[in-house]
Design an enzyme around this catalytic site. Sequence first.
Site, PDB file in Angstrom:
ATOM      1  N   HIS A   1     -12.806  -0.197  -5.601  1.00  0.00           N
ATOM      2  CA  HIS A   1     -12.147   0.133  -4.334  1.00  0.00           C
ATOM      3  C   HIS A   1     -12.904  -0.480  -3.146  1.00  0.00           C
ATOM      4  CE1 HIS A   1      -8.726   2.778  -3.218  1.00  0.00           C
ATOM      5  NE2 HIS A   1      -9.248   2.709  -2.008  1.00  0.00           N
TER       6      HIS A   1
ATOM      7  N   SER B  62       0.827  -1.199   0.000  1.00  0.00           N
ATOM      8  CA  SER B  62       0.000   0.000   0.000  1.00  0.00           C
ATOM      9  C   SER B  62       0.862   1.250   0.000  1.00  0.00           C
ATOM     10  CB  SER B  62      -0.913   0.012   1.231  1.00  0.00           C
ATOM     11  OG  SER B  62      -1.608   1.243   1.307  1.00  0.00           O
TER      12      SER B  62
ATOM     13  N   THR C 154      -3.367   3.593  -8.651  1.00  0.00           N
ATOM     14  CA  THR C 154      -4.765   3.715  -8.233  1.00  0.00           C
ATOM     15  C   THR C 154      -5.386   4.949  -8.866  1.00  0.00           C
ATOM     16  OG1 THR C 154      -4.500   2.490  -6.181  1.00  0.00           O
ATOM     17  CG2 THR C 154      -6.284   4.093  -6.257  1.00  0.00           C
TER      18      THR C 154
END
Length: 439
Positions: A336, A141, A195
């Site tokens: 998401h 992440s 993203t």
Amino acid sequence: MTDPTVPTDPTALPAGAGRLRQNEIYTQGIHGRRPRVPTDHAELERRARRVMSDRAWAYIAGGAGEGSTMAANRAALDRWAIVPRVLRDVSSRSTGIELFGQQLPAPVLFSPVGAGALAAHAADVHIGHAAAELGVPYIFSNQGSAPMETVAAEMDRVRSGAPRWFQLYWSTDDDLVDSLLARAEGMGANAVAVTLDTTMLGWRPQDLNLGSLPFARGEGIDQYTSDPRFTEIVAQRVRAAVGGEKPEISVGAIKTLFSIARNAPGSLMKNLTAPEPRVAVQTFLDIYSRPSLNWDDIAGLRDRTTLPIVLKGVLHPDDARRAVDVGVDGIIVSNHGGRQVDGAIGSIDALAAIAPAVDGRIKVLVDSGIHTGADVFKAIALGADAACIGRPHMYGLALAGADGARDVVANIIAELDLTLGLAGYTSIADVDRDALQRV
């Protein structure tokens, strides 16, 4: 943390891996020992809720608006039924796949989840450990709770060269983007997942009702506070803010200051008085994502990194075609986890339309609402090359640390293997839409 049911060969699971795991659990049951984490998602979720704080549950389990996109993700999976075939020799099976030149034991990845330390201290290190034990990729992440280099070192300690990707949030500072990409290459990332669907935060009532944004407390910004370009920006802001406006003082602000100080690099006492940790939080909130991000930026990304490029957050076939046209290597069909737009299309419904549009020209992955091995089977049948697991592994992490995260995903892979054989198939490569019927 080593589990005897976890394969040590990173390229393939043994034939019958699902039965091996199943039999190991039953064997342990003879001695009165139950699994550390539940083997079904509903019970896994219930138990995780009991051990997680309200803030952790709101951020990790919560969704956008009324939660209808989260419901749509499950409804989309339920609209497809597996149609088993019989009297086929399925005694020898393979769940292995190839992805960007790597042989993987299963079409499964650990999704990136920001601010994981809400569920467990040093969450990203534990998740990396779990993924390395299984030999499947972990997508680090960008909003992680440990520097990417620390996580990579732990993965390599468990399994040299363990597969890992890096998730990129495209900052408003281009030099920071380049710095993050260079670090990702340096720590051995096998791909970068950009993203696209979080250029601004969606409306998340569970967090809003608590007034809780983890990043405002310094949670989940470790990739930034460990980055040389980011620390340079912070230093510039500190110098510019000397003698500036004083922050409001309240009990809540003092508690937040302690949280920021605990999460910042360095000693707690120094961080309580130094301006840098507080400025770092505000800097992150100001620059972490770029709402102006567009296709021209993506087209220029090839000049900025040697890594395979995957676009995360694609839901429309036209966007998937455009991704092919700009020359990226893959996409992740994703909403998401239902956390951004309330009332959005379920990811599996989107996959069913996107896979034919892409027609094998780039890799197609999917996430959002994938809870079980049967879910992964359906995703593969609908044209995905692999599926990404998000909330389930975080629930396992909350319950039993690295072992819990590993066991949850190991169970999903085991069920996938059993489903593959029970549906009449011996290889992931053979599974296509003929395995399903729309209900």
